[in-house]
Motif scaffolding. Structure first.
Motif, mmCIF file in Angstrom:
data_model
loop_
_atom_site.group_PDB
_atom_site.id
_atom_site.type_symbol
_atom_site.label_atom_id
_atom_site.label_comp_id
_atom_site.label_asym_id
_atom_site.label_seq_id
_atom_site.Cartn_x
_atom_site.Cartn_y
_atom_site.Cartn_z
ATOM 1 N N LEU A 1 0.833 -1.204 0.000
ATOM 2 C CA LEU A 1 0.000 0.000 0.000
ATOM 3 C C LEU A 1 0.865 1.250 0.000
ATOM 4 O O LEU A 1 0.534 2.246 -0.667
ATOM 5 C CB LEU A 1 -0.938 -0.019 1.208
ATOM 6 C CG LEU A 1 -2.042 -1.086 1.150
ATOM 7 C CD1 LEU A 1 -2.772 -1.189 2.479
ATOM 8 C CD2 LEU A 1 -3.031 -0.775 0.030
ATOM 9 N N ALA A 2 1.998 1.207 0.713
ATOM 10 C CA ALA A 2 2.899 2.365 0.719
ATOM 11 C C ALA A 2 3.470 2.614 -0.674
ATOM 12 O O ALA A 2 3.594 3.773 -1.113
ATOM 13 C CB ALA A 2 4.030 2.129 1.728
ATOM 14 N N MET A 3 3.821 1.557 -1.396
ATOM 15 C CA MET A 3 4.335 1.715 -2.756
ATOM 16 C C MET A 3 3.263 2.279 -3.689
ATOM 17 O O MET A 3 3.550 3.154 -4.524
ATOM 18 C CB MET A 3 4.848 0.368 -3.288
ATOM 19 C CG MET A 3 5.487 0.442 -4.666
ATOM 20 S SD MET A 3 6.103 -1.171 -5.250
ATOM 21 C CE MET A 3 7.636 -1.295 -4.315
ATOM 22 N N ALA A 4 2.027 1.792 -3.532
ATOM 23 C CA ALA A 4 0.930 2.312 -4.358
ATOM 24 C C ALA A 4 0.669 3.780 -4.054
ATOM 25 O O ALA A 4 0.425 4.592 -4.964
ATOM 26 C CB ALA A 4 -0.327 1.482 -4.128
ATOM 27 N N GLN A 5 0.734 4.132 -2.785
ATOM 28 C CA GLN A 5 0.532 5.532 -2.401
ATOM 29 C C GLN A 5 1.631 6.413 -2.989
ATOM 30 O O GLN A 5 1.362 7.523 -3.475
ATOM 31 C CB GLN A 5 0.512 5.647 -0.879
ATOM 32 C CG GLN A 5 0.141 7.040 -0.365
ATOM 33 C CD GLN A 5 0.007 7.047 1.151
ATOM 34 O OE1 GLN A 5 0.813 6.439 1.865
ATOM 35 N NE2 GLN A 5 -0.999 7.728 1.648
ATOM 36 N N ALA A 6 2.876 5.909 -2.973
ATOM 37 C CA ALA A 6 3.981 6.671 -3.563
ATOM 38 C C ALA A 6 3.780 6.873 -5.062
ATOM 39 O O ALA A 6 4.276 7.845 -5.643
ATOM 40 C CB ALA A 6 5.303 5.949 -3.301
ATOM 41 N N GLY A 7 3.039 5.957 -5.686
ATOM 42 C CA GLY A 7 2.760 6.073 -7.115
ATOM 43 C C GLY A 7 1.575 6.951 -7.447
ATOM 44 O O GLY A 7 1.271 7.135 -8.631
ATOM 45 N N GLY A 8 0.871 7.447 -6.422
ATOM 46 C CA GLY A 8 -0.220 8.377 -6.687
ATOM 47 C C GLY A 8 -1.598 7.879 -6.311
ATOM 48 O O GLY A 8 -2.596 8.527 -6.642
ATOM 49 N N ALA A 9 -1.681 6.741 -5.604
ATOM 50 C CA ALA A 9 -2.988 6.179 -5.272
ATOM 51 C C ALA A 9 -3.438 6.562 -3.863
ATOM 52 O O ALA A 9 -2.619 6.730 -2.959
ATOM 53 C CB ALA A 9 -2.950 4.659 -5.398
ATOM 54 N N ILE A 10 -4.745 6.662 -3.690
ATOM 55 C CA ILE A 10 -5.357 6.631 -2.361
ATOM 56 C C ILE A 10 -5.448 5.156 -1.980
ATOM 57 O O ILE A 10 -5.771 4.313 -2.824
ATOM 58 C CB ILE A 10 -6.767 7.253 -2.408
ATOM 59 C CG1 ILE A 10 -6.683 8.716 -2.824
ATOM 60 C CG2 ILE A 10 -7.483 7.096 -1.078
ATOM 61 C CD1 ILE A 10 -8.029 9.317 -3.177
ATOM 62 N N THR A 11 -5.158 4.805 -0.739
ATOM 63 C CA THR A 11 -5.100 3.384 -0.389
ATOM 64 C C THR A 11 -6.198 2.997 0.594
ATOM 65 O O THR A 11 -6.634 3.802 1.426
ATOM 66 C CB THR A 11 -3.728 3.023 0.206
ATOM 67 O OG1 THR A 11 -3.498 3.812 1.368
ATOM 68 C CG2 THR A 11 -2.621 3.273 -0.813
ATOM 69 N N ILE A 12 -6.626 1.732 0.490
ATOM 70 C CA ILE A 12 -7.591 1.141 1.420
ATOM 71 C C ILE A 12 -7.021 -0.181 1.901
ATOM 72 O O ILE A 12 -6.737 -1.068 1.087
ATOM 73 C CB ILE A 12 -8.951 0.893 0.743
ATOM 74 C CG1 ILE A 12 -9.575 2.209 0.278
ATOM 75 C CG2 ILE A 12 -9.899 0.155 1.694
ATOM 76 C CD1 ILE A 12 -10.875 2.026 -0.514
ATOM 77 N N ASN A 13 -6.842 -0.319 3.232
ATOM 78 C CA ASN A 13 -6.427 -1.588 3.829
ATOM 79 C C ASN A 13 -7.692 -2.344 4.231
ATOM 80 O O ASN A 13 -8.368 -1.949 5.178
ATOM 81 C CB ASN A 13 -5.529 -1.337 5.033
ATOM 82 C CG ASN A 13 -4.965 -2.638 5.602
ATOM 83 O OD1 ASN A 13 -5.600 -3.700 5.541
ATOM 84 N ND2 ASN A 13 -3.766 -2.564 6.148
ATOM 85 N N PHE A 14 -8.002 -3.439 3.509
ATOM 86 C CA PHE A 14 -9.285 -4.109 3.746
ATOM 87 C C PHE A 14 -9.340 -4.830 5.084
ATOM 88 O O PHE A 14 -10.411 -5.290 5.492
ATOM 89 C CB PHE A 14 -9.644 -5.034 2.579
ATOM 90 C CG PHE A 14 -8.736 -6.216 2.363
ATOM 91 C CD1 PHE A 14 -8.802 -7.338 3.182
ATOM 92 C CD2 PHE A 14 -7.841 -6.212 1.307
ATOM 93 C CE1 PHE A 14 -7.978 -8.432 2.963
ATOM 94 C CE2 PHE A 14 -7.012 -7.305 1.075
ATOM 95 C CZ PHE A 14 -7.069 -8.417 1.908
ATOM 96 N N ASP A 15 -8.198 -4.943 5.789
ATOM 97 C CA ASP A 15 -8.225 -5.506 7.140
ATOM 98 C C ASP A 15 -8.644 -4.453 8.168
ATOM 99 O O ASP A 15 -8.986 -4.799 9.305
ATOM 100 C CB ASP A 15 -6.834 -6.038 7.525
ATOM 101 C CG ASP A 15 -6.563 -7.415 6.953
ATOM 102 O OD1 ASP A 15 -7.522 -8.076 6.517
ATOM 103 O OD2 ASP A 15 -5.383 -7.811 6.923
ATOM 104 N N GLU A 16 -8.581 -3.189 7.762
ATOM 105 C CA GLU A 16 -8.803 -2.108 8.737
ATOM 106 C C GLU A 16 -10.071 -1.316 8.500
ATOM 107 O O GLU A 16 -10.519 -0.577 9.382
ATOM 108 C CB GLU A 16 -7.589 -1.160 8.719
ATOM 109 C CG GLU A 16 -6.283 -1.844 9.136
ATOM 110 C CD GLU A 16 -5.082 -0.911 9.049
ATOM 111 O OE1 GLU A 16 -5.264 0.220 8.519
ATOM 112 O OE2 GLU A 16 -4.001 -1.320 9.480
ATOM 113 N N GLU A 17 -10.646 -1.406 7.295
ATOM 114 C CA GLU A 17 -11.862 -0.643 7.017
ATOM 115 C C GLU A 17 -12.679 -1.338 5.936
ATOM 116 O O GLU A 17 -12.173 -2.177 5.182
ATOM 117 C CB GLU A 17 -11.523 0.794 6.589
ATOM 118 C CG GLU A 17 -10.595 0.883 5.402
ATOM 119 C CD GLU A 17 -10.187 2.311 5.096
ATOM 120 O OE1 GLU A 17 -10.953 3.239 5.399
ATOM 121 O OE2 GLU A 17 -9.079 2.484 4.536
#
Length: 389
Positions: free
Chosen positions: A223-239
């Motif tokens: 998720l951190a790598m995706a965020q660095a690439g410009g994405a908003i992230t969703i952790n499906f274990d947390e929300e």
């Protein structure tokens, strides 16, 4: 030579085998300088893909130097540096002429087996079951490349292996997944899975200028790598994925959705995923389609769904009435790699993207077997493994 070979579920070994030889005048022999473990290799490792035989050489993402060419191969010469697409294409059949390279009509030498399984044959693939031709793969010191006067992509001087290796699979796979959504500047694109293909989906969607990119996974480093690439992230274990996507889209849902997960969805906390695991264990279905069910539920009516994630057989409880009544469009398929490589190579040369961002581990070929497990179990921050024969 040394090569990684399949010996059964969770059993990949680095063995010594005979060197490959020219078998047809259009062939070439490649000395592999870099290869990678792909997420779809894990479907072989975990025993989900039928048609593997003991001793098969695995791997379909590789590049190297040409060391021998057949007498009719006028495209390549000894010393050329090439990336080899994982789809083997003839360049002459009706599908190849249309640019539908992954369904080439000629290159699957086990086409009767594929026709029994799928109704029609698809292209031959390197290192990926006898359903797709049973060709030796590229996690090896040398590879025989059939139809080598068509598929291989010549690499110009000045680019490293790490910058261009993924032109053979995951970069064009992520790119095709987004292009076939017909992305628009007003679109929200939601991508399930932040593995290597999911990462290239994120970068591709950003390069193609959509309004908002959302990456869904449960591994923090992915998720951190995706965020660095410009994405908003969703952790499906947390929300809740559904609630968060509705929040980000004003309750309307994303217009475009991507399943970059495929047949081994790990949504362990949901009832449907637990049922899938029981059915898979008892041979009542072959794949776990939790991500597809969630996508069909949350996608905006009249939206489009792209599926680059690999599925192998039969899935159960797909809400097709939901798909029909919402008017969803579904686009699927193995990647037509050669359709995209000229454009993507140009973008790398121009500095629009450096695909090496996804590499977390580089090791020698002999460490390949243990890296399969490390990659599969997402240990040690592993996102993408490059092997150096």
């Amino acid at each position: 030579m040394r090569a990684l070979r399949y010996h059964g579920k969770h059993d990949i070994r680095c063995d010594t085998v005979p060197d490959p030889e020219i078998e047809h005048p259009r062939d070439a022999i490649i000395r592999v300088t870099s290869c990678a473990i792909c997420g779809s290799d894990l479907h072989l490792y975990d025993g989900f893909m039928p048609g593997m035989k003991n001793g098969d050489i695995v791997g379909h993402e590789f590049m190297g130097e040409v060391v021998e060419v057949g007498s009719e191969n006028k495209k390549l010469k000894v010393g050329d540096r090439v990336v080899v697409p994982f789809t083997i294409v003839c360049g002459e059949c009706d599908q190849c002429r249309r640019g539908n390279f992954s369904v080439c009509e000629r290159t699957n030498r086990n086409r009767e087996m594929a026709e029994t399984a799928f109704g029609h044959s698809t292209a031959g693939l390197f290192g990926y079951t006898h359903l797709t031709g049973g060709y030796a793969g590229g996690q090896a010191e040398y590879v025989r490349v059939p139809y080598a006067d068509v598929g291989p992509v010549k690499i110009p001087d000045g680019l490293t292996d790490e910058q261009v290796l993924f032109l053979g699979d995951i970069f064009p796979t992520g790119w095709q997944a987004i292009v076939q959504l017909d992305p628009q500047p007003t679109d929200t694109v939601a991508i399930w899975g932040a593995g290597p293909v999911g990462q290239f989906c994120v970068r591709s969607a950003v390069l193609l200028g959509v309004k908002q990119v959302i990456s869904i996974d449960n591994v923090p480093e992915r998720l951190a790598m995706a965020q660095a690439g410009g994405a908003i992230t969703i952790n499906f274990d947390e929300e809740s994925v559904v609630e968060r996507l509705n929040e980000l889209t004003g309750g309307k849902g994303p217009e475009k959705c991507v399943d970059a997960v495929g047949l081994e969805a790990h949504a362990s906390g949901t009832i449907d995923s637990m049922v899938d695991r029981v059915k898979q264990a008892t041979m009542l279905e072959t794949d776990r389609p939790h991500v597809l069910r969630e996508i069909f539920y949350v996608c905006r009516p009249a939206g489009t769904v792209s599926v680059p994630g690999v599925y192998g057989g039969v899935v159960d409880k797909i809400p097709f009435g939901m798909v029909m009544n919402k008017g969803l469009t579904i686009r699927t398929g193995q990647t037509h790699v050669n359709r995209w490589t000229d454009d993507l190579l140009r973008r790398i040369q121009e500095g629009q993207i450096d695909p090496s961002f996804v590499i977390t581990h580089t090791v020698g070929l002999e460490k390949g077997p243990e890296m399969y497990k490390t990659f599969r179990d997402k240990q040690d921050g592993c996102i993408k493994v490059v092997l150096k024969p």
